[in-house]
Design a protein around this motif. Structure first.
Motif, mmCIF file in Angstrom:
data_model
loop_
_atom_site.group_PDB
_atom_site.id
_atom_site.type_symbol
_atom_site.label_atom_id
_atom_site.label_comp_id
_atom_site.label_asym_id
_atom_site.label_seq_id
_atom_site.Cartn_x
_atom_site.Cartn_y
_atom_site.Cartn_z
ATOM 1 N N VAL A 195 -12.907 20.663 -17.602
ATOM 2 C CA VAL A 195 -12.243 21.401 -16.538
ATOM 3 C C VAL A 195 -13.278 22.181 -15.759
ATOM 4 C CG1 VAL A 195 -10.518 23.196 -16.036
ATOM 5 C CG2 VAL A 195 -10.170 21.639 -17.955
ATOM 6 N N GLY A 196 -13.080 22.297 -14.454
ATOM 7 C CA GLY A 196 -13.942 23.128 -13.628
ATOM 8 C C GLY A 196 -14.592 22.337 -12.515
ATOM 9 N N THR A 197 -15.651 22.905 -11.978
ATOM 10 C CA THR A 197 -16.394 22.212 -10.920
ATOM 11 C C THR A 197 -17.639 21.605 -11.537
ATOM 12 O OG1 THR A 197 -17.539 24.243 -10.291
ATOM 13 C CG2 THR A 197 -15.548 23.698 -9.059
ATOM 14 N N LYS A 198 -17.920 20.387 -11.140
ATOM 15 C CA LYS A 198 -19.060 19.652 -11.669
ATOM 16 C C LYS A 198 -19.834 19.036 -10.502
ATOM 17 C CE LYS A 198 -17.460 20.267 -15.844
ATOM 18 N NZ LYS A 198 -17.977 21.323 -16.660
ATOM 19 N N ASN A 199 -21.131 18.913 -10.668
ATOM 20 C CA ASN A 199 -21.970 18.261 -9.673
ATOM 21 C C ASN A 199 -22.093 16.780 -10.006
ATOM 22 O OD1 ASN A 199 -22.540 20.600 -8.194
ATOM 23 N ND2 ASN A 199 -24.142 21.178 -9.621
ATOM 24 N N PHE A 200 -21.919 15.949 -9.005
ATOM 25 C CA PHE A 200 -22.031 14.509 -9.158
ATOM 26 C C PHE A 200 -23.012 13.960 -8.132
ATOM 27 C CE2 PHE A 200 -17.979 15.210 -11.189
ATOM 28 C CZ PHE A 200 -17.945 14.270 -12.200
ATOM 29 N N LEU A 201 -23.786 12.986 -8.553
ATOM 30 C CA LEU A 201 -24.664 12.266 -7.632
ATOM 31 C C LEU A 201 -23.897 11.060 -7.116
ATOM 32 C CD1 LEU A 201 -27.370 11.642 -6.267
ATOM 33 C CD2 LEU A 201 -28.052 10.460 -8.361
ATOM 34 N N MET A 202 -23.724 10.992 -5.811
ATOM 35 C CA MET A 202 -23.046 9.871 -5.178
ATOM 36 C C MET A 202 -24.106 8.842 -4.791
ATOM 37 S SD MET A 202 -20.074 11.114 -5.488
ATOM 38 C CE MET A 202 -19.094 9.904 -4.684
ATOM 39 N N HIS A 203 -24.012 7.665 -5.351
ATOM 40 C CA HIS A 203 -24.970 6.589 -5.088
ATOM 41 C C HIS A 203 -24.471 5.806 -3.873
ATOM 42 C CE1 HIS A 203 -27.205 7.255 -8.805
ATOM 43 N NE2 HIS A 203 -26.022 7.523 -9.348
ATOM 44 N N ASN A 204 -24.921 6.214 -2.711
ATOM 45 C CA ASN A 204 -24.423 5.646 -1.468
ATOM 46 C C ASN A 204 -25.528 5.050 -0.607
ATOM 47 O OD1 ASN A 204 -21.733 5.507 -0.924
ATOM 48 N ND2 ASN A 204 -21.721 7.136 0.587
ATOM 49 N N ALA A 205 -26.763 5.006 -1.120
ATOM 50 C CA ALA A 205 -27.893 4.520 -0.319
ATOM 51 C C ALA A 205 -27.677 3.070 0.100
ATOM 52 C CB ALA A 205 -29.195 4.645 -1.105
ATOM 53 N N LEU A 206 -28.241 2.734 1.239
ATOM 54 C CA LEU A 206 -28.134 1.371 1.746
ATOM 55 C C LEU A 206 -28.874 0.397 0.850
ATOM 56 C CD1 LEU A 206 -28.686 2.097 5.535
ATOM 57 C CD2 LEU A 206 -26.555 1.394 4.420
ATOM 58 N N GLU A 207 -28.326 -0.797 0.762
ATOM 59 C CA GLU A 207 -28.920 -1.878 -0.022
ATOM 60 C C GLU A 207 -29.178 -3.065 0.893
ATOM 61 O OE1 GLU A 207 -29.742 -1.684 -3.221
ATOM 62 O OE2 GLU A 207 -28.818 0.262 -3.611
ATOM 63 N N LYS A 208 -30.119 -3.893 0.505
ATOM 64 C CA LYS A 208 -30.398 -5.104 1.262
ATOM 65 C C LYS A 208 -29.114 -5.929 1.363
ATOM 66 C CE LYS A 208 -33.364 -9.128 1.483
ATOM 67 N NZ LYS A 208 -34.467 -9.872 0.887
#
Length: 128
Positions: free
Chosen positions: A90-103
């Protein structure tokens, strides 16, 4: 005087074309990522853009974001007979969003008016 008239006609045509272009503040293009590192995008099979010409939005980059979560994780009963238990998350969590462009990603770009910079807005939806 005929040469002066031709020059005047050309000047008027150029002014008309410039006025027409100025009513379109941006141009939209479509491209395909042909290299991830260094980033390169082939735009409509007419021009190749490199990293220095591209402005990337968050839609096409990896980024950190904070989310609010509330769930329960359950452990399965282990084979050695220990008791299963749960964990509340429960609570706020930091997430890494993997959204970088790909070939191979197909993208939508906007060219700055009369500029050499292109804003990569987002991927084009769909598969492939």
């Amino acid at each position: 005087m005929l040469a002066d008239a031709n020059g005047l006609v050309l000047a008027v045509k150029k002014a008309a074309m410039d006025a027409q272009k100025s009513t379109k503040p941006v141009n939209v293009y479509f491209g395909e990522v042909i290299s991830k590192s260094p980033l390169a995008i082939n735009v409509e099979q007419k021009m190749l853009l490199g990293e220095k010409q591209l402005i990337l939005t968050r839609n096409v980059t990896d980024y950190m974001t904070t989310v609010t979560v509330q769930w329960t994780a359950e452990n399965r009963v282990p084979p050695d007979g220990e008791t299963a238990h749960t964990h509340n998350i429960v609570g706020t969590k930091n997430f890494l969003m993997h959204n970088a462009l790909e070939k191979g990603d197909r993208v939508i770009l906007i060219r700055q008016q009369e500029g050499q910079k292109f804003i990569v807005v987002d991927r084009i939806g769909g598969i492939g």
